[in-house]
Structures are given as C-alpha cells and as structure tokens.
Design a protein around this motif. Structure first.
Motif, short mmCIF file in Angstrom:
data_model
loop_
_atom_site.label_atom_id
_atom_site.label_comp_id
_atom_site.label_asym_id
_atom_site.label_seq_id
_atom_site.Cartn_x
_atom_site.Cartn_y
_atom_site.Cartn_z
N SER A 105 61.35 33.54 18.01
CA SER A 105 60.09 32.93 17.62
C SER A 105 59.55 33.57 16.35
O SER A 105 59.60 34.78 16.18
CB SER A 105 59.06 33.09 18.75
OG SER A 105 57.79 32.74 18.30
N PRO A 137 51.21 31.22 19.22
CA PRO A 137 51.76 30.49 20.36
C PRO A 137 52.80 31.27 21.17
O PRO A 137 53.07 30.93 22.32
CB PRO A 137 52.41 29.26 19.70
CG PRO A 137 51.66 29.08 18.42
CD PRO A 137 51.34 30.47 17.96
N SER A 138 53.37 32.33 20.59
CA SER A 138 54.36 33.13 21.31
C SER A 138 53.78 33.79 22.55
O SER A 138 54.52 34.23 23.43
CB SER A 138 54.92 34.21 20.39
OG SER A 138 55.51 33.66 19.25
N THR A 182 58.25 26.62 29.17
CA THR A 182 58.51 26.51 27.74
C THR A 182 59.84 25.79 27.57
O THR A 182 60.76 25.96 28.38
CB THR A 182 58.59 27.88 27.05
OG1 THR A 182 59.71 28.62 27.57
CG2 THR A 182 57.31 28.66 27.26
N GLU A 204 59.73 23.24 19.70
CA GLU A 204 59.46 24.01 20.90
C GLU A 204 58.06 23.67 21.41
O GLU A 204 57.13 23.46 20.63
CB GLU A 204 59.57 25.51 20.64
CG GLU A 204 60.98 25.95 20.28
CD GLU A 204 61.12 27.46 20.14
OE1 GLU A 204 60.07 28.14 20.21
OE2 GLU A 204 62.25 27.94 19.99
N SER A 244 51.18 24.80 23.87
CA SER A 244 51.67 25.17 22.53
C SER A 244 52.70 24.16 22.06
O SER A 244 53.39 23.52 22.87
CB SER A 244 52.29 26.57 22.54
OG SER A 244 53.50 26.58 23.26
N GLY A 275 55.45 23.82 18.55
CA GLY A 275 55.93 24.44 17.32
C GLY A 275 57.13 23.72 16.75
O GLY A 275 57.95 23.17 17.49
N LYS A 297 60.13 24.30 13.62
CA LYS A 297 60.73 25.13 12.57
C LYS A 297 61.84 24.34 11.91
O LYS A 297 62.72 23.79 12.59
CB LYS A 297 61.29 26.43 13.16
CG LYS A 297 61.86 27.37 12.11
CD LYS A 297 62.32 28.68 12.73
CE LYS A 297 62.85 29.63 11.66
NZ LYS A 297 63.29 30.93 12.26
N SER A 312 57.74 26.91 9.35
CA SER A 312 57.38 26.67 10.74
C SER A 312 55.88 26.41 10.83
O SER A 312 55.09 27.01 10.11
CB SER A 312 57.77 27.85 11.63
OG SER A 312 57.05 29.01 11.28
N ASN A 329 52.93 26.02 13.97
CA ASN A 329 52.70 26.23 15.39
C ASN A 329 51.25 25.90 15.72
O ASN A 329 50.32 26.34 15.04
CB ASN A 329 52.98 27.68 15.78
CG ASN A 329 54.46 28.02 15.69
OD1 ASN A 329 55.24 27.67 16.56
ND2 ASN A 329 54.84 28.70 14.61
N ALA A 354 48.43 25.71 19.09
CA ALA A 354 48.22 26.20 20.45
C ALA A 354 46.77 25.98 20.87
O ALA A 354 45.85 26.03 20.04
CB ALA A 354 48.57 27.68 20.56
#
Length: 680
Positions: free
Chosen positions: A39, A127-128, A374, A385, A414, A416, A418, A428, A430, A432
């Motif tokens: 990520s 978002p990770s 996820t 993702e 979330s 995302g 990339k 990327s 993202n 959330a």
C-alpha cells in the motif's frame, strides 16, 4: 496484499545484517495487509536506519520520518504524532495487536512498546488504517518483534548491544537469542517436517537527568543547573517465545514483561513506576480449505499498571490500571473473478481505571467488535482496492453509575486506485470515510491532571467523530532515484479536542485550583496551578504535503535522502488545531564501504505560530545528527560493530510544538552515544 514471512533476525543494533536459518519446509503464507510493499499509505523503518534511530521512546525513534513527529513529553514518554493527529486517533500496536496501555489517554504515560524489541516498525496512514478502525483514523504504528518464530530455525543465533550516552549518562545493555530443534538441542524434526523454535530477549537501561543547552531558559527556572531536573529513567525487560512450524502452518506463544520508572519533569519530585505484562498467541493455517490462501488467528492479553509517586515521601498519588485483550481472525481468499483480499473479525476489550488524588476518569469498560473486508483486483496495469469495516463500540463507566453508558455503531470505507503513468512512475488516489467513538477522557474526564497542568472536563453527550479523507500520491520506486510526493486532506464533521476555556470572557485562559474553581483574572492571569481544559466538538479540516527523495548511484558508497512535510489543521469557530507539528525540511547522507559505515543528517523545523487559542508559539530549530561505525567479521556469519553517534550536535534548544509541556521541558542538548553491536 500478502507477504512471505521471512525469519530474518535483524538484531538490536546490527548494521543491516540479516540471516535466515530455515529448514527446507514450504514457506507459510500469512495475510499481511499492512505490508509496506502492499500500500502507498505504509512506510517502514528497518535495518541500518532503525538501528541508528532507536531511542528510549517509540515517538522519538520515529521523529523525523515523513509525516511523523513525537509528542515529546519527556525522552521516556514520547508517543508518535502522525500528520498532526495523536492520542486516541493514533493506534500503537505490537505485531498487529493493540498495545492496550494507557499512553493514548495522556501524554505523560509512556508507550509500553520498546523500540529495542522491534525488527521492523511500520507506519500506516490514510486508507491503509481501515482494518484497525476509527482509533487509527490518524494513523497506526506497528512494531514487529518476531518473538513467535514463523519459519523453522536450524541453528542458534543472537545479538548483543552495549551502549552509553553522554547527555543522560545512560548505560544500556540488550541481548536477544533465537534457535530451533536443529540447533543442537537434541530434538529432531518430526517425520512430517515440523520444527520446535524459540526466542529469548532482555535489556536493561539506566539514565540520569539529561543535559540541556545552556540557553534553554524558556519557562524553566532550573535550566542553569545544566540538566533537566526529574528527567531520569530506568527500565528492564524480558521476553520469550516458542513456536511449532510444520507443513500445515504455525502455532506459537510469547510473553513480554516490562518494568520502567521515569521522572515527570513538569512535576517536581513526581515519577511514574510502570509495569506491563503482555502474552501473545498465534495460529496460522496455510491453505486450510481450497478457496482460502491462509487463515490466521492472533490474540494478546495485557495487564498494565502504573503508579504516580511522590519521591519526597514515597506516597502513591494516583494509580492507573489497564487490563484487556485484543484478538483478530484474518482469512486471505483466493481470487474470485479476479478479486482477492482479506476478510475477518476483531474483538478488543479493555477496562481502564484510575484511583487516588488525580483519578480524573472513572473505571470504564471499553469494548469494540468489528467485521472487515478488503479486496482488490488488477485493471490492466492499474490496481483497484476497496474495503469496509463495520463495528460496535460500547463505553460503560462502571466506576460512576451517574454517568451514561454510550453505544456507537461505526462504519468505515475505503477506495483506492494505483496506476502507472509512464515508465516507473505511478499515481495513486485513495478515498476513505471513517468513524471514531469518543475516548474515555473525552466523555468522562472530570478533575485535575498535574502532569499536564490541566483540569480536564469531558462531555458525556459527545457524538461519534466522522471524517472523510482523500490522498493523492505520485512517485517512483525505481533505482537509483526513488521519490514520492503526496497531498492529503481530512475533513471532520465533528472533530473532538480539548481546548483551553475562557468561560467568564475576560480575555485570558481560565486557570483553576484542584477543585476546578477559576482563580485567575486579567490582573493576575497566571494565578492557579491548572489550566481549565474542556473537550468540545466542531467541524475541522486537516491538509498537508509530504515529499521524500532518495538517491543512491549504482556501485556508489554514498546515498542521499531529502524530505519535507507540513500539515495545517483548523477547527470551525475555534481556530487552529492544538499542538500541530511545524513545517520540516531534512537532508541526510549515508556511507558504506568495506568495514566503514556512517551517516549525517540535518533537519530544520520552522517556527510554529499557528496555534490554538491560548497556546504559545514554538521557536524554530535545526537538528544535526551523525554516526560513524567500524565493522569486522568474527567467524562464520558473526560480526562486531563499534560505533559513535552524535545527536543534536549544534546543541540547539529544541522545543516540540506537539508537546503539552514544551515551555518547561526542552529536549536533550548535544550528546554522544557510543557502543558495540555483536552478532553471533
């Protein structure tokens, strides 16, 4: 979204050496959604750089990483601050499980995760953090110790670190060993190929009051002594783990004990005596059914206690206890229509209590259960993702039946994408949406807190905190030039923070006595020992920029790194958010050729004038650090390294804008740290 668990033992202080002692068993695949390769919101500190930056506290170890600062209450109690967020918005975890200590409720409470035990430290942002819920909305710091071996070991190996520091007269010793049933223990592997493995570690640290610059006089009448009174710290720790590794997977158990005492410089003669017992369990099944890649169950049980003691008479003024568990089940499933990912559940239960003169929070049972998912799939050269987490939180103030029980339903999402945009360059984006239940102090605090010189007042009616985040990044991981630039924005519908009050509208911050009665006035604004602090809720916006560039020419002994970061936070109707880190710019170089290694770094932190109401500005500073080391082989894969490191070489008066006590507690002045690292 997965990684192979490698049993690389990156030892305490060994300069970048990694050794794998593994039987020829199939590797066990373990779900690792927090992997930094997985990520763009995850970075990690390991190897040489981690060795060079290990400090007493986790916050000071990570200070200077992009987007990460330290709360800097004292060298023993520095908690990570990520993009201006701290406390209950930043989760500190060990091996993916919550530390469950009391560091999230007050900055004078030290994190129980000791950097000496870490093989790698991951920092998750944006978002990770989805899998860890709203208490990680600001970020998550995960220290990975590998106390439970996940690969069969064939021999005994170990590491030793000895060191001494000039600023605090610190003396440090640490050792860690690991081995398996092929290492001369007399146990042969099972017919199916299984292996019994073990780890053991311990350390001892003893440091006195640390030296401060001679010009460090901001609010500190004792600075003329040359050392900051009551800034000493002492700690010991021991840990051990055992595992069985077989073709079907891994099962293991570990236990860690930490005892620490450290002074509170903002309180004369008061020190904290801290104890923490932590037990972890791990079960990993490799492809248990045809449609699962792996299934893992991990859990920890923690018993934490600290006492705040008056050294003048030995009396315990206040005691905090935190007991509970954190458990996670994660299943990585094989692709379905090109979509693969992880689903699972987590359960966290903590009972937090305070007793004594400053028991400003009631005994509270804090529980949270969640389901999460996820997933991701390739879209040509791009990757999409997405994820969701649904949880229930309950805070029950059992220590005060007059306070309401609060229940919250929390939803996190979330998304995302990339994609490459030319050669090695990728972009990327993202998005959330996160929700956080208010913390115990935010809801129920009511009383004096001498360490931070505040009288805290919670609000039992606070709503859950909602935020929406967006981050855009562009960068390249190709060598010899690696770079990344990010811009982010985080909008809160109802941001919760403690702000100084002016309830009588006389233009000065309210100062109160131990009973909460206002005793100051415009004519005598500093009267009263405590500043009145009330938790409030209002819309807020945080936005910032981060840049990092690394360059190491092919076959060159030299490498270079530069970074810059800045964050701005504003709260509607109030002003700037409290204790924001300043804009920072840094550059460093490292050298490795033959037996010699070294590095030098310069970081400039700008003046912080964007402060919340009644908060004082913080002056700028320039910090210069460096190290030189000599390494030689000692037979086989063994080695010995002698090193000398310099910290704050310009002897700057460093005040951290993120600290509650920056006006009275400067960071250490110039120091030299020398020692020996041995690997065998």
């Amino acid at each position: 979204m997965t990684q192979k668990y490698c049993l690389c033992w990156i030892a305490l202080g060994v300069s970048g050496l990694c050794s794998v002692h593994a039987q020829s068993l199939p590797s066990v695949t373990v779900t690792a959604p927090s992997s930094d390769e997985a990520s763009p919101g995850v970075t990690s500190l390991r190897g040489n750089e981690l060795d060079r930056r290990r400090a007493v506290s986790l916050g000071d170890t990570l200070d200077g990483q992009v987007g990460v600062s330290s709360s800097g209450f004292t060298t023993a109690a520095g908690r990570p601050v990520i993009r201006g967020q701290s406390g209950s918005r930043v989760t500190v975890a060990e091996n993916g499980l919550d530390s469950l200590d009391a560091s999230d409720i007050s900055p004078d409470h030290a994190v129980t995760v000791d950097p000496l035990a870490a093989r790698r430290i991951e920092v998750l942002r944006g978002p990770s953090t989805l899998l860890y819920g709203g208490n990680a909305v600001g970020g998550l710091v995960n220290s990975i110790s590998d106390l439970i071996p996940t690969t069969a070991l064939r021999s005994v190996s170990g590491d030793l670190l000895l060191g001494a520091d000039s600023a605090s007269l610190e003396k440090l010793g640490a050792v860690r060993l690991r081995g398996g049933n092929l290492g001369g223990t007399g146990l042969a592997p099972s017919p199916g190929g299984g292996s019994l493995n073990w780890t053991f570690g311990g350390f001892s640290r003893d440091a006195g009051d640390y030296r401060i610059p001679g010009n460090a006089t901001l609010g500190d009448p004792n600075s003329a002594t040359g050392r900051l009174p009551n800034s000493d710290n002492r700690s010991t720790g021991a840990s051990g783990g055992v595992s069985w590794v077989d073709r079907w997977g891994v099962v293991g158990l570990s236990h860690t004990e930490l005892d620490a005492t450290y002074g509170i410089p903002s309180e004369e003669s008061v020190y904290i005596d801290q104890r923490n017992h932590r037990t972890e369990g791990l079960l990993v099944l490799d492809q248990p059914v045809s449609w699962l890649e792996s299934l893992s169950v991990k859990a920890t049980q923690v018993r934490y206690r600290h006492q705040e003691i008056d050294a003048s008479n030995g009396e315990v003024g206040t005691q905090f206890d935190s007991t509970g568990y954190d458990a996670r089940l994660e299943a990585a499933y094989l692709p379905v229509a090109g979509v693969s990912g992880v689903f699972g559940l987590s359960s966290r239960d903590r009972t937090l209590s305070a007793s004594g003169a400053e028991a400003y929070i009631p005994t509270t049972a804090d529980r949270q259960n969640a389901l999460f998912l996820t997933a991701g799939r390739a879209l040509g050269d791009a990757r999409l993702e997405f994820g969701t987490r649904q949880s229930q939180a309950r805070l029950d103030p059992t220590g005060n039946p007059d306070l309401p029980v609060r229940n919250f339903t929390l939803s996190d999402y979330s998304l995302g994408l990339k994609m490459p945009v030319g050669g090695p360059i990728a972009v990327s984006i993202n998005l959330a949406s996160a929700q956080r239940a208010p913390s115990v102090p935010e809801l129920y605090a009511d009383g004096p807190h001498a360490a931070t010189a505040t009288f805290e007042i919670g609000n039992p009616s606070l709503d859950k905190e909602r935020s929406r985040n967006i981050e855009l990044s562009i960068g390249s991981a190709a060598t010899p030039l690696r770079w990344k630039a990010s811009v982010f924005q985080q909008r809160f519908e109802n941001y919760i923070a403690g702000f100084a009050t002016d309830v009588n509208h006389d233009g000065v911050a309210d100062r109160v006595d131990d009973e909460g009665t206002i005793v100051n006035s415009p004519e005598n604004p500093t009267a009263g020992p405590l500043q009145r602090l009330a938790y409030q809720q209002a819309p807020a916006r945080f936005r910032g920029l981060e840049l990092e560039v690394g360059w190491r020419p092919e076959n060159s002994a030299w490498g270079w790194r530069t970074f810059a970061d800045t964050v701005r936070g504003t709260v509607d109707g109030i002003g700037d958010a409290p204790r924001l880190p300043p804009m920072r710019v840094g550059v460093s170089t490292d050298y490795a050729s033959g037996p010699w290694t070294g590095f030098a770094s310069v970081m400039y932190a700008a003046q912080q004038n964007r402060t919340s109401p009644f908060e004082t500005p913080t002056p700028s500073y320039t910090r210069v650090d460096g190290e030189i080391a000599y390494n030689w082989k000692t037979g086989g894969t063994g080695s010995t390294t002698l090193f000398v490191a310099g910290r704050n070489l310009l002897n700057e008066d460093i005040r951290l804008a993120t600290s509650n006590v920056k006006d009275t507690v400067p960071m250490p002045g110039r120091s030299f740290y020398a020692g020996m690292r041995v690997r065998f």
